[in-house]
Design a protein around this motif. Structure first.
Motif, mmCIF file in Angstrom:
data_model
loop_
_atom_site.group_PDB
_atom_site.id
_atom_site.type_symbol
_atom_site.label_atom_id
_atom_site.label_comp_id
_atom_site.label_asym_id
_atom_site.label_seq_id
_atom_site.Cartn_x
_atom_site.Cartn_y
_atom_site.Cartn_z
ATOM 1 N N SER A 110 0.845 -1.203 0.000
ATOM 2 C CA SER A 110 0.000 0.000 0.000
ATOM 3 C C SER A 110 0.880 1.251 0.000
ATOM 4 O O SER A 110 0.543 2.272 -0.629
ATOM 5 C CB SER A 110 -0.960 -0.013 1.193
ATOM 6 N N GLN A 111 2.041 1.135 0.667
ATOM 7 C CA GLN A 111 2.998 2.249 0.634
ATOM 8 C C GLN A 111 3.485 2.498 -0.792
ATOM 9 O O GLN A 111 3.493 3.633 -1.298
ATOM 10 C CB GLN A 111 4.213 1.878 1.536
ATOM 11 N N ALA A 112 3.764 1.385 -1.446
ATOM 12 C CA ALA A 112 4.253 1.464 -2.837
ATOM 13 C C ALA A 112 3.156 1.997 -3.744
ATOM 14 O O ALA A 112 3.390 2.843 -4.621
ATOM 15 C CB ALA A 112 4.704 0.075 -3.288
ATOM 16 N N LYS A 113 1.986 1.526 -3.480
ATOM 17 C CA LYS A 113 0.838 1.953 -4.280
ATOM 18 C C LYS A 113 0.603 3.450 -4.088
ATOM 19 O O LYS A 113 0.330 4.181 -5.033
ATOM 20 C CB LYS A 113 -0.410 1.170 -3.872
ATOM 21 N N MET A 114 0.674 3.814 -2.804
ATOM 22 C CA MET A 114 0.467 5.224 -2.478
ATOM 23 C C MET A 114 1.495 6.084 -3.226
ATOM 24 O O MET A 114 1.156 7.111 -3.846
ATOM 25 C CB MET A 114 0.628 5.418 -0.948
ATOM 26 N N ASP A 115 2.711 5.562 -3.143
ATOM 27 C CA ASP A 115 3.788 6.268 -3.858
ATOM 28 C C ASP A 115 3.445 6.360 -5.343
ATOM 29 O O ASP A 115 3.535 7.431 -5.961
ATOM 30 C CB ASP A 115 5.130 5.508 -3.710
ATOM 31 N N GLU A 116 3.039 5.238 -5.842
ATOM 32 C CA GLU A 116 2.705 5.161 -7.269
ATOM 33 C C GLU A 116 1.534 6.090 -7.591
ATOM 34 O O GLU A 116 1.549 6.812 -8.594
ATOM 35 C CB GLU A 116 2.316 3.705 -7.598
ATOM 36 N N LEU A 117 0.567 6.070 -6.685
ATOM 37 C CA LEU A 117 -0.620 6.912 -6.852
ATOM 38 C C LEU A 117 -0.212 8.389 -6.860
ATOM 39 O O LEU A 117 -0.649 9.193 -7.728
ATOM 40 C CB LEU A 117 -1.596 6.646 -5.703
ATOM 41 N N ILE A 118 0.656 8.702 -5.905
ATOM 42 C CA ILE A 118 1.112 10.090 -5.815
ATOM 43 C C ILE A 118 1.882 10.480 -7.083
ATOM 44 O O ILE A 118 1.650 11.540 -7.668
ATOM 45 C CB ILE A 118 1.984 10.291 -4.548
ATOM 46 N N GLN A 119 2.729 9.547 -7.462
ATOM 47 C CA GLN A 119 3.503 9.774 -8.669
ATOM 48 C C GLN A 119 2.591 9.997 -9.862
ATOM 49 O O GLN A 119 2.765 10.958 -10.643
ATOM 50 C CB GLN A 119 4.428 8.568 -8.953
ATOM 51 N N ALA A 120 1.607 9.155 -10.004
ATOM 52 C CA ALA A 120 0.669 9.222 -11.131
ATOM 53 C C ALA A 120 -0.130 10.532 -11.088
ATOM 54 O O ALA A 120 -0.346 11.190 -12.108
ATOM 55 C CB ALA A 120 -0.284 8.025 -11.072
ATOM 56 N N ARG A 121 -0.483 10.934 -9.872
ATOM 57 C CA ARG A 121 -1.250 12.155 -9.660
ATOM 58 C C ARG A 121 -0.413 13.362 -10.090
ATOM 59 O O ARG A 121 -0.889 14.251 -10.796
ATOM 60 C CB ARG A 121 -1.626 12.238 -8.150
ATOM 61 N N ILE A 122 0.802 13.271 -9.633
ATOM 62 C CA ILE A 122 1.709 14.371 -9.982
ATOM 63 C C ILE A 122 1.840 14.442 -11.494
ATOM 64 O O ILE A 122 1.744 15.524 -12.091
ATOM 65 C CB ILE A 122 3.096 14.157 -9.319
ATOM 66 N N ARG A 123 2.037 13.293 -12.114
ATOM 67 C CA ARG A 123 2.228 13.266 -13.556
ATOM 68 C C ARG A 123 0.996 13.802 -14.247
ATOM 69 O O ARG A 123 1.088 14.550 -15.210
ATOM 70 C CB ARG A 123 2.487 11.823 -14.024
ATOM 71 N N LEU B 185 -1.222 15.890 -13.005
ATOM 72 C CA LEU B 185 -1.328 17.323 -12.755
ATOM 73 C C LEU B 185 -0.361 18.075 -13.668
ATOM 74 O O LEU B 185 -0.688 19.110 -14.246
ATOM 75 C CB LEU B 185 -1.026 17.631 -11.275
ATOM 76 N N GLU B 186 0.849 17.538 -13.759
ATOM 77 C CA GLU B 186 1.874 18.163 -14.606
ATOM 78 C C GLU B 186 1.377 18.210 -16.041
ATOM 79 O O GLU B 186 1.535 19.193 -16.728
ATOM 80 C CB GLU B 186 3.189 17.350 -14.540
ATOM 81 N N LYS B 187 0.774 17.137 -16.425
ATOM 82 C CA LYS B 187 0.268 17.041 -17.793
ATOM 83 C C LYS B 187 -0.854 18.044 -18.005
ATOM 84 O O LYS B 187 -0.901 18.765 -19.014
ATOM 85 C CB LYS B 187 -0.284 15.624 -18.030
ATOM 86 N N GLU B 188 -1.761 18.111 -17.022
ATOM 87 C CA GLU B 188 -2.912 19.027 -17.131
ATOM 88 C C GLU B 188 -2.431 20.483 -17.159
ATOM 89 O O GLU B 188 -3.004 21.324 -17.823
ATOM 90 C CB GLU B 188 -3.859 18.815 -15.931
ATOM 91 N N HIS B 189 -1.487 20.673 -16.330
ATOM 92 C CA HIS B 189 -1.008 22.049 -16.243
ATOM 93 C C HIS B 189 0.130 22.339 -17.204
ATOM 94 O O HIS B 189 0.717 23.416 -17.180
ATOM 95 C CB HIS B 189 -0.598 22.375 -14.787
#
Lengths: 152, 794
Positions: free
Chosen positions: A131-144, A146-150
């Protein structure tokens, strides 16, 4: 796995059982806490974090299955193991549906108990890691995203 | 001639002496005159027609004449000078008569007696003997005996007497009353029939007038005239009927017959009057007439044909019935004819022969059944009886026959025979049915489980039904022979007292005997009997009870099973509770044993009691393990079976089994499961239980050690797992019970292990079997279907 960092709560109205299991698990390195009824268990769980709870299915103030739902949610999620003197499929299914992670019948050989406890805690660790890894992955994906959107 | 002269001389001598006494010294002239007179007298004497004998006073014969000699039949010399009693011509009786006669003569009488004698020529003569005493000068000189031959006269007299007696006999023996009347119509005599008939005595009859006898009732003018005619003109009276009411004998009609009889001796005419009792004859005639009427009535009305035939089988008379049968208008038409004139030749010929045979032999023919076809062709059956008719001499002069028409009888007989045949068939049929039902009944009795018995107070069986053999194995004969010991000896020891007590109470207190007990059959098998008897009775001084028992083994077994099932249910319902209650303490103990072991382990090896503690912990662990098993069995057995099927490797199961068990050191274990053995669709948890139990049993069967082999094999449809030990084996009688719950041969054991195994295996659609030899070992074989639909639940 560092057993000394694992905290386990045993709930049983039989003091001898509480004491003997406590002794066995402590001898194996775990840190133990006991409760003689449901309310005490809930109280303790609110104030402390436990990796695992070993619950007798019959308690003086409530059913073990009820206790499953009353225990506060924790992170990482607490491993709940039902130990019963009334083994039945109904009980087993109900327990599992209500959030039990394992279902053991009394009497259980200490070796077996230790095995189950260790397995479940290891499982907990894995889940947590995952779940830690997933969270990390989730955060990473979210960031990506957001970066893409913005357009970053 | 010389003798004659001597006789005369003798005679003249008498005269001479007389004369000489009278006139002594007479002259020659006188003497010549005497001689002449003597010669003349002599001539007269000789020629007398009477026999004359002169006897002297002493009885010596002095002289006799020619006639006397003629009567005597001998010579004169034989008699002269002899005493008359010595002549041997008179019988002793005559002699006595003569002697008496002489005495009378001496007293001055003249006598005449009749004597008879047999003369020299053998002639029987009757003589009249007149004797005269001859006295000379008043002095007895001798006797002159004159004999007259009356033989002829006596003969005639005898004949007359005989004739008279004969006639009198006839008169006497005549059955009709006869009276002889003299010319004055007085009764001279009457025969005994007269006295008998008129019941009168001779005194009242003889010398009385015939009219007096009948109190003048017979004084009828015509009779008087007629009787006078009989006397005067010798005209007989024939059947002159008179009627009279006699005082003693009642009314009589009497035909009178009279004849004159005259005798030579009696010049007076006599009348012989026969008085017939006409009444009797009249009655007889009347009777005869009546008889004839009866006979005619019989003849005319009897339905049987009656006929009389002469010796040539010609009809003399037949009755109406016979005439009708022969198709005649009147019976008279048959007279003089024969059967040949009326019947077919064959029949007539046979009848003729029969009749002639009767005439010849006189043997009657009785009830001969004859078939007659008459002229109309109609068949008749008759029963013919023919008997001979005999004349007064016994000669067969004809036959009388009676022919009874038995055609109807025959028809009835035929019908009757038919009915009786039918009846017989019915009886047979009924008998067959009865026999069948009896057989059925007997079979029922034989198959009825109840055995009936009769026993004495002592328990000796005197009767027991045959079916005891099926139930008990012994035949009634064996039971009778072996007595009460056989029965009581085979009753289960636990039941014996109960049976004896109940039997005793039956006889002593009259309590109904009703008891269930076990008894060992002849083949050793135990059975349950339900035995009962209500009352007892006395017979010939002994007391008996009649009872019956039935084999209730099956029922008992059912009851036992039910009881067990109930027990199981109770166990089931309590098992969960007990299980729970034991689980906690067990859990504590398990924990403590674990802790204990750990503690002991951590002890320094130098500690002297460390090994001892280790041993204690091991023992405790074993016992807890055992307790755990008991609790599990209990719960498994009580808990509804729910299979959680999963493909499981047999090898894994076996490993698990052996892992949880501590294998005794003296037991060698071999698991022979091929590597490629297919996975089984089983509930691995339950299947582990099964083999755990089997392996544990095997260990316990080998306390002295041995070898345990677990071997798996395959058939088309099943996987076979053999659990083989080399242990003590199972007794034969226990083999069937080992799968029963709560059956155990172990000192410590609840008897749930194998039943649980069975239940689990059967829930999988498999089976579990056992083979065992005592002291050799046991093989349990678990059969599990391969990938097949299996039973769920249970």
């Amino acid at each position: 796995m560092d057993k000394t960092k694992k905290r386990i709560l045993i709930v049983d109205d039989d003091k001898d059982i509480l004491e003997s299991i406590k002794e066995i698990l402590e001898a194996d390195g775990y840190r133990l806490d006991t409760a003689e009824n449901g309310c005490e268990a809930i109280e303790k769980a609110k104030n402390n974090f436990y990796n695992m709870a070993l619950l007798d299915i019959k308690l003086p103030d409530m059913e073990g299955t009820e206790l499953l739902t009353q225990l506060p949610a924790t992170t990482p999620k607490m491993m709940k193991v039902i130990i019963t003197g009334y083994p039945s499929q109904d009980n087993a299914i109900r327990s599992l549906n209500l959030g039990a992670d394992a279902y053991l019948t009394k009497p259980i050989w200490p070796e077996k108990l230790l095995e189950v406890v260790e397995n479940k805690l290891r499982e907990q660790e894995e889940i947590e890691e995952m779940s830690q890894a997933k969270m990390d992955e989730l955060i990473q994906a979210r960031i990506r995203r957001l970066e893409k959107e913005h357009g970053l | 001639m010389k003798s004659n002269m001597a006789g005369i001389l003798a005679f003249s001598h008498v005269g001479n002496r007389k004369m000489m006494r009278e006139k002594e010294g007479t002259d020659a002239e006188v003497q010549d005159a005497f001689v002449e007179s003597g010669i003349r007298l002599r001539k007269i004497f000789e020629n007398l027609s009477e026999a004359v004998i002169y006897i002297d006073k002493y009885g010596k014969i002095l002289d006799l004449n020619r006639k006397a000699l003629e009567l005597y039949g001998g010579s004169k010399e034989e008699l002269l000078g002899k005493h008359f009693t010595r002549v041997n011509i008179f019988s002793p009786k005559n002699m006595l008569t003569l002697m008496k006669n002489f005495k009378k003569i001496l007293s001055g009488e003249e006598t005449r007696v009749n004597v008879s004698f047999k003369n020299k020529k053998g002639q029987n003569l009757s003589l009249q003997c007149s004797t005269y005493a001859v006295r000379i000068n008043g002095e007895l000189d001798g006797f002159l005996v004159i004999l007259t031959d009356i033989t002829e006269r006596r003969k005639a007299e005898l004949q007359a007497k005989e004739a008279r007696e004969y006639a009198e006999d006839i008169v006497e023996t005549i059955r009709e009353p006869l009276v002889v009347l003299d010319k004055d119509l007085r009764v001279v005599s009457a025969n005994s029939a007269f006295y008998r008939t008129f019941k009168v005595t001779p005194e009242r009859v003889e010398k009385h007038s015939i009219y007096e006898l009948s109190k003048y009732k017979l004084d009828i003018a015509e009779l008087r005239t007629r009787l006078q005619q009989v006397l005067a003109e010798n005209v007989a009276i024939e059947d002159f009927e008179v009627e009279h009411n006699f005082p003693k004998i009642g009314w009589r009609i009497m035909p009178l017959n009279a004849r004159r009889v005259s005798s030579k001796t009696n010049k007076e005419p006599l009348i012989l009057l026969a008085i017939e009792d006409g009444t009797r004859r009249k009655e007889a005639e009347k009777e005869l007439l009546f008889q004839r009427k009866l006979f005619d009535a019989l003849m005319d009305n009897i339905p049987d044909a009656i006929y009389f035939k002469d010796a040539e089988s010609r009809f003399i008379r037949i009755n109406k019935a016979h005439a009708m049968r022969m198709g005649l208008k009147a019976p008279e038409e048959a007279i003089g004819k024969m059967d040949f004139d009326f019947y077919p030749l064959e029949f007539a010929q046979k009848a003729y022969e029969d009749e002639q045979n009767i005439v010849k032999t006189g043997k009657p023919l009785l009830r001969k059944t004859e078939r007659i076809v008459d002229k109309n062709g109609q068949v008749r059956w008759v029963s013919a009886t023919k008997v001979p008719i005999r004349d007064d001499l016994g000669q067969v002069v004809g036959i009388v026959g009676i022919s009874r028409d038995i055609t109807k009888l025959k028809q009835m007989e035929k019908k009757l025979r038919k009915y009786s045949q039918r009846l017989e068939e019915m009886v047979k049929e009924r008998t067959r049915q009865l026999r069948k039902s009896e057989e059925k009944y007997r079979r029922l009795i034989q198959h009825i489980p109840d055995v009936t018995w009769t026993s004495t107070q002592e328990g000796k069986t005197i009767f027991i039904s045959d079916n005891v053999k099926q139930v008990f194995g012994y035949t009634p004969e064996e039971i009778y022979r072996k007595g009460e010991r056989l029965w009581f000896g085979r009753i289960h020891p636990d039941d014996l007292e109960k049976v004896k007590k109940a039997y005793k109470a039956l006889f002593e207190k009259g309590e109904p005997y009703e008891v269930e007990y076990r008894i060992r059959r002849k083949d050793g098998k135990w059975i349950w009997l339900y035995d009962r008897a209500r009352t007892t009775y006395w017979n010939a001084g002994r007391r008996y009870a009649d009872g019956a028992f039935s084999d209730i083994t099956e029922r008992k077994e059912l009851e036992e099973r039910l009881k067990k099932a109930e027990r199981m249910a109770a166990i089931g319902s309590t098992a969960a509770m007990v299980g729970h209650d034991l689980r906690n303490p067990l859990q504590v103990m398990m924990n403590l044993v674990y802790v204990g072991k750990k503690i002991v382990k951590s002890m320094p090896s130098s500690l002297a009691f460390k090994p001892r503690f280790e041993k204690i912990c091991e023992a405790m662990e074993r016992q807890v393990q055992y307790m755990d098993k008991i609790v599990s069995d209990l719960q498994d057995y009580a808990r509804p079976m729910r299979l959680e099927l999963a493909e499981t490797s047999l090898l894994t199961i076996m490993k698990n089994v052996l892992k949880t068990l501590s294998i005794p050191k003296n037991i060698e274990v071999a698991v022979m499961v091929p590597e490629d053995f297919p996975a089984l669709l089983v509930d691995s948890h339950l299947m582990t239980r099964v083999f755990t139990n089997l392996v544990l049993n095997a260990f316990q069967a080998m306390p002295q050690g041995g070898r345990l082999t677990i071997e798996a094999s395959l058939t088309d449809k099943e996987a076979l797992v053999h659990v083989k030990d080399t242990g003590i084996g199972i007794e034969k009688e226990n083999i069937s019970k080992i799968f029963n719950p709560l059956f155990t041969t172990k000192a410590k054991g609840q008897g749930l292990g194998l039943p649980v195994c069975k239940r689990i295996v059967e829930a999988h659609g498999g089976s579990i079997t056992v083979q065992s030899t005592v002291n050799k070992g046991t093989i349990f074989t678990v059969k599990i279907p391969l990938r097949q639909e299996v039973k769920k639940g249970g």
